[in-house]
Design a protein around this motif. Structure first.
Motif, PDB file in Angstrom:
ATOM      1  N   TYR A 135      16.267  26.481  28.385  1.00 26.41           N
ATOM      2  CA  TYR A 135      15.112  27.717  27.829  1.00 26.41           C
ATOM      3  C   TYR A 135      16.375  29.238  26.664  1.00 26.41           C
ATOM      4  O   TYR A 135      16.189  29.096  25.388  1.00 26.41           O
ATOM      5  N   LEU A 136      17.321  29.479  27.650  1.00 28.16           N
ATOM      6  CA  LEU A 136      18.332  30.420  26.909  1.00 28.16           C
ATOM      7  C   LEU A 136      19.198  29.682  25.812  1.00 28.16           C
ATOM      8  O   LEU A 136      18.973  30.462  25.432  1.00 28.16           O
ATOM      9  N   PRO A 137      20.192  28.609  25.698  1.00 30.95           N
ATOM     10  CA  PRO A 137      19.572  28.374  24.757  1.00 30.95           C
ATOM     11  C   PRO A 137      19.238  28.101  23.240  1.00 30.95           C
ATOM     12  O   PRO A 137      19.666  27.929  22.364  1.00 30.95           O
ATOM     13  N   GLY A 138      18.348  26.991  24.184  1.00 31.64           N
ATOM     14  CA  GLY A 138      17.176  27.043  22.949  1.00 31.64           C
ATOM     15  C   GLY A 138      16.907  28.298  22.104  1.00 31.64           C
ATOM     16  O   GLY A 138      16.226  27.889  21.249  1.00 31.64           O
ATOM     17  N   VAL A 139      16.333  29.033  22.304  1.00 29.63           N
ATOM     18  CA  VAL A 139      15.769  30.217  22.132  1.00 29.63           C
ATOM     19  C   VAL A 139      17.067  30.887  21.760  1.00 29.63           C
ATOM     20  O   VAL A 139      16.505  31.593  20.367  1.00 29.63           O
ATOM     21  N   HIS A 140      18.224  31.298  21.957  1.00 26.23           N
ATOM     22  CA  HIS A 140      19.091  31.357  21.005  1.00 26.23           C
ATOM     23  C   HIS A 140      19.698  31.119  19.806  1.00 26.23           C
ATOM     24  O   HIS A 140      19.180  31.578  18.628  1.00 26.23           O
ATOM     25  N   LEU A 141      19.435  29.897  20.151  1.00 22.21           N
ATOM     26  CA  LEU A 141      19.512  28.970  18.594  1.00 22.21           C
ATOM     27  C   LEU A 141      18.556  28.551  17.759  1.00 22.21           C
ATOM     28  O   LEU A 141      18.326  28.953  16.308  1.00 22.21           O
TER      29      LEU A 141
END
Length: 348
Positions: free
Chosen positions: A198-204
Motif C-alpha cells: 500500500y505505501l508506495p502504491g498510494v503515494h504514486l
C-alpha cells in the motif's frame, strides 16, 4: 533431584552440561522428549533455547556441542506431536523438536519445509538486490527524496515479510512454545508485507492529489494498527481461528479496491493514459493474490495426491512462490508509474 551430565569440549575447554528429561505432555508426544538446559550459560532468544558455551559470536544450541555432524531424523505425519500437525495431506519429511543449531543445519537437509524456507530466503535476497539497484537507478533527474523513501520502505516491508516467514518455517519445529512465537511473527510479517504494497502504491497513485494521499496513507496506518491489535487476542493463533485470520488478511488486501476505483475517477476515467497503463497491473496483482489464497485454502494439489507432494509441489510452496512473484511484480509496476510521473508532471 540430580540430573545426568554430559562432558564435552568447546574451544579446548571442558564443559559440563546438565540435562533434564521432561515427560511428554500428551500421548501424541510420547515418542519425543525435550531436553532443557541447566547450565548458567543457557539463554533463550525468541523462544529458541541456545547455549553460549559452543563458541564466541555464535548462537548455537547445546546439541551442536555434542556432535560436530548432527543427525536430523525426519518423521511421518502419524509420528509427530500435535502442534506440528497442520496439513494431513503432507505425510512425511517432518523435523521434530530440533535444537536451535539443528534447525539451522536443516537448511541443508532436504525436508518438507525446504522450499518454504529457501523460497523466502531467496526472496529476501531478491528484494535486497532490488533496493540496491533502485538506489542507483532512481537517482535520476525528477525523482524526489520522498519517492525514494516510499520505494525503499515498500521493499523493506517485503524483506521483513520474507525473513519472518522463512524464520517460522525454519524454527517452528524447535518446540511448541517456539512454534507459537514464530507463528505470531510470521503473521505479523504478512501484515507488514501488505502494508508494503500500500505505501508506495498510494503515494504514486495519488501523486497529484496530496490530500487524498494523506487520507489513504492514514487509513493504511489504521489497517496496520487493527491487524496488529487483533494479534493480541489470546485465540488469534489457535487453529480454530485460522479462517478468521484468512478473513482479516483478505479484507486488508481487498480494501485496496476502494482507493483504486477512486484513483481511476480522479485520473479522468479508463480512457486516460495513466489508467490505461496501470489499471491492468492492479487487476493482475489481485489475480495473483486470489491464486495464492486459492492454493492456501484448498491445499491443492496435495489434497488429491496425499503423500505425493510432501517435498515439492505442495500448496504452501506455491503460496510462497506466488507471494514473491506478486511482490516483485507490484514493485516493478511502481517503478513504471514513477517513471510516468517523471515524464508527465502533475498539472495543478
Amino acid at each position: 533431584m540430580s540430573y545426568p551430565t554430559i562432558n564435552t569440549a568447546s574451544n579446548k575447554k571442558a564443559v559440563t552440561i546438565k540435562l533434564k528429561m521432561e515427560p511428554p505432555s500428551t500421548t501424541d508426544d510420547k515418542m519425543f522428549y525435550k531436553y532443557s538446559f541447566k547450565s548458567h550459560n543457557c539463554c533463550t532468544i525468541l523462544d529458541l533455547e541456545v547455549d553460549n558455551q559452543c563458541g564466541p559470536n555464535m548462537i548455537l544450541s547445546h546439541a551442536s556441542c555434542l556432535s560436530d555432524r548432527p543427525s536430523i531424523d525426519l518423521y511421518k505425519y502419524e509420528e509427530i506431536p500435535r502442534f506440528l500437525k497442520g496439513n494431513p495431506y503432507i505425510r512425511k519429511g517432518y523435523r521434530v523438536n530440533l535444537p536451535a543449531s539443528h534447525c539451522f543445519s536443516s537448511l541443508l537437509v532436504w525436508n518438507n519445509e525446504s522450499i518454504n524456507v529457501w523460497s523466502h530466503l531467496l526472496g529476501f535476497v531478491l528484494f535486497s538486490g532490488a533496493m540496491f539497484t533502485d538506489c542507483l537507478t532512481t537517482s535520476t533527474k525528477g525523482v524526489t527524496l520522498i519517492d525514494c523513501f516510499y520505494n525503499i520502505l515498500g521493499l523493506l516491508c517485503f524483506m521483513i515479510c520474507m525473513l519472518l516467514s522463512a524464520g517460522f518455517h525454519l524454527f517452528y519445529c524447535h518446540s511448541k512454545k517456539a512454534c507459537r512465537r514464530w507463528l505470531a511473527m510470521d503473521l505479523a510479517g504478512i501484515s507488514i508485507g501488505l502494508i508494503g504494497c500500500y505505501l508506495p502504491g498510494v503515494h504514486l497513485a495519488f501523486y497529484c492529489h496530496q490530500s487524498w494521499r494523506h487520507f489513504y496513507l492514514f487509513v493504511v496506518f489504521l489497517l496496520g494498527v487493527i491487524s496488529f491489535g487483533l494479534q493480541l487476542h489470546p485465540r488469534f493463533l489457535s487453529n480454530a481461528w485460522g479462517h478468521y485470520r484468512m478473513l482479516l488478511y483478505s479484507c486488508i488486501a481487498g480494501y485496496g479496491v476502494i482507493p483504486a476505483v477512486h484513483w481511476i475517477y480522479l485520473s479522468g476515467g479508463f480512457h486516460t493514459d495513466i489508467v490505461q497503463i496501470f489499471y491492468g497491473k492492479i487487476v493482475m496483482i489481485y489475480i495473483l493474490a486470489l491464486l495464492a489464497v486459492g492454493f492456501y485454502v484448498t491445499k491443492f494439489p496435495e489434497c488429491l495426491f496425499p503423500g505425493k507432494m510432501d517435498y515439492i509441489g505442495s500448496s504452501h510452496q506455491w503460496w510462497h512462490i506466488i507471494v514473491v512473484v506478486a511482490f516483485m511484480y507490484w514493485h516493478n509496476a511502481g517503478l513504471i508509474i514513477l517513471q510516468y510521473r517523471i515524464d508527465v508532471p502533475c498539472q495543478y
